[in-house]
Write a protein that holds these residues in place. Sequence first.
Motif, short mmCIF file in Angstrom:
data_model
loop_
_atom_site.label_atom_id
_atom_site.label_comp_id
_atom_site.label_asym_id
_atom_site.label_seq_id
_atom_site.Cartn_x
_atom_site.Cartn_y
_atom_site.Cartn_z
N ARG A 68 0.83 -1.21 0.00
CA ARG A 68 0.00 0.00 0.00
C ARG A 68 0.86 1.26 0.00
N LEU A 69 2.00 1.21 0.69
CA LEU A 69 2.89 2.36 0.75
C LEU A 69 3.76 2.50 -0.50
N GLY A 70 3.76 1.49 -1.36
CA GLY A 70 4.53 1.55 -2.61
C GLY A 70 5.97 1.12 -2.48
N PHE A 71 6.30 0.32 -1.44
CA PHE A 71 7.69 -0.09 -1.22
C PHE A 71 7.95 -1.56 -1.48
N LEU A 72 6.93 -2.36 -1.63
CA LEU A 72 7.14 -3.81 -1.65
C LEU A 72 8.10 -4.24 -2.76
N ASP A 73 7.91 -3.72 -3.96
CA ASP A 73 8.76 -4.14 -5.07
C ASP A 73 10.21 -3.73 -4.85
N ASP A 74 10.45 -2.50 -4.39
CA ASP A 74 11.82 -2.03 -4.16
C ASP A 74 12.52 -2.87 -3.10
N LEU A 75 11.79 -3.28 -2.07
CA LEU A 75 12.41 -3.98 -0.96
C LEU A 75 12.56 -5.47 -1.18
N THR A 76 11.82 -6.05 -2.11
CA THR A 76 11.84 -7.50 -2.28
C THR A 76 12.30 -7.96 -3.65
N LEU A 77 12.72 -7.03 -4.52
CA LEU A 77 13.15 -7.40 -5.87
C LEU A 77 14.27 -8.44 -5.81
N GLY A 78 14.06 -9.55 -6.51
CA GLY A 78 15.08 -10.59 -6.60
C GLY A 78 15.12 -11.55 -5.43
N LEU A 79 14.30 -11.32 -4.41
CA LEU A 79 14.28 -12.22 -3.26
C LEU A 79 13.40 -13.43 -3.54
N TYR A 80 13.70 -14.52 -2.83
CA TYR A 80 12.82 -15.68 -2.90
C TYR A 80 11.46 -15.32 -2.30
N ARG A 81 10.42 -15.62 -3.00
CA ARG A 81 9.06 -15.34 -2.54
C ARG A 81 8.41 -16.63 -2.07
N GLY A 82 8.22 -16.74 -0.75
CA GLY A 82 7.48 -17.88 -0.23
C GLY A 82 6.00 -17.61 -0.31
N GLU A 83 5.21 -18.67 -0.44
CA GLU A 83 3.76 -18.50 -0.57
C GLU A 83 2.97 -19.33 0.43
N THR A 84 3.66 -20.06 1.30
CA THR A 84 2.97 -20.85 2.32
C THR A 84 3.73 -20.76 3.64
N VAL A 85 3.02 -21.01 4.73
CA VAL A 85 3.64 -21.20 6.04
C VAL A 85 3.13 -22.53 6.58
N THR A 86 4.08 -23.35 7.07
CA THR A 86 3.75 -24.64 7.63
C THR A 86 3.87 -24.56 9.14
N LEU A 87 2.83 -24.95 9.85
CA LEU A 87 2.81 -24.95 11.31
C LEU A 87 3.01 -26.37 11.81
#
Length: 410
Positions: A68-87
């Motif tokens: 929402r603040l417009g920072f997500l792409d700048d801060l996460t570019l090239g990082l591994y993107r996880g899409e699940t959490v296992t409990l």
Amino acid sequence: MTSLVSDRSNDPGSFDIVVVGGGVGGTLAATLLGRAGYTVCLIDYHAVYPPDFRAEHLDGPQIGQLRRLGFLDDLTLGLYRGETVTLARAGRIVGTSGTINYGLRYEDLVNRARAALPPEVRTVIGRVAQVDTSDTIQRVRLSDGGMITGRLVVLATGQGQAIGKALGIGRRLIRQAHSLTFGFDIEPIGDTCFEHSFLVYQREQIRDRIDYLAAFTMGATTRVNLFTYRDYKEPWTRAFMADPAAGLRGTLPGLASVMGAYRPTGPVVGRPIDLYTSERHRRDGVVMIGDAFQAACPATGMGMVRLLTDVEQLTALHIPRWLRTPGMNAAKIGSFYDDPVKRSCDEKALHDSEYRRALSTEQRPIWRLHRGRIRTMQTMARWWHRQPALSYPRISADPPGDMAGDPARA
């Protein structure tokens, strides 16, 4: 260190806003204000932010806030993107749910944020020696004698207290040595890889004073954050930092059944946290955000949520209003501290911090009953293949018997 002005400016001059502290909060606040067209000076002692064991994982509401603040792409570019959490708990998987998440070291997060600073933000590398505030102009003196002025000073100094204390701002200590978090890398043993990119493994014994372990992908390695309510000076802590593999076998023996064989690599770092909030903070010309104002236990995930909430409310709502009229008195500043969104977030962070500690350490029957109810609800959720919407109980000296369940992070 002699202060210097970055190549964004030849003269620090006078600004609308002076931000003291170039961590993630100060940098993001300066960026948003610069994008809005204000003249901003960002002051920090480090030209490149050094290694620092703080927030290392972005997930949950933090992702939505950064987007929402417009920072997500700048801060996460090239990082591994996880899409699940296992409990997991007691050596078995309890459930898996969808959640976008990223792992990166705090200094990388800050330096990525700094790389996105707009030209309207002028960076000064130097140490602040003194801040003089008034209801009109604020003066920030550097250790080499340089002077920077502005209509408003934003203190984003993290847990550092020196500047606030010099201004007469106090801290009310809620609990000293509230929690202790460890960070270290692990790798699989043999020609295998870890199955889960983001694993949350719950405590096994209340007597161990552990909340949970989070293991997540960070670059080419797997990073572990272990959230505990131990004392930094006790023998257990020294033994764990010397041999984390033995420490995990002793406190979380079922972890290997879920993760597979593993071994720690590299050093173990520990970070103790005092729980506090500010007092006498309603001052002319200066406003505090993030940990400069109030701390949160890292196990709650609320530290970054609080910081981003402060940044958003301050830069989008309050500063534009303040700058429309002359003066910068304490009454103006007080509207930020009274902001219902901020206050609600602050209260939740303190509540969750106390709740998680009690949930992980309390031996009284009411808490044993409460933990049993949580396990029952998680079992039901697993049976119905969904996560229940659970609420946080309010904490008092004697917790009521009708407490609601634990959050998903339990």
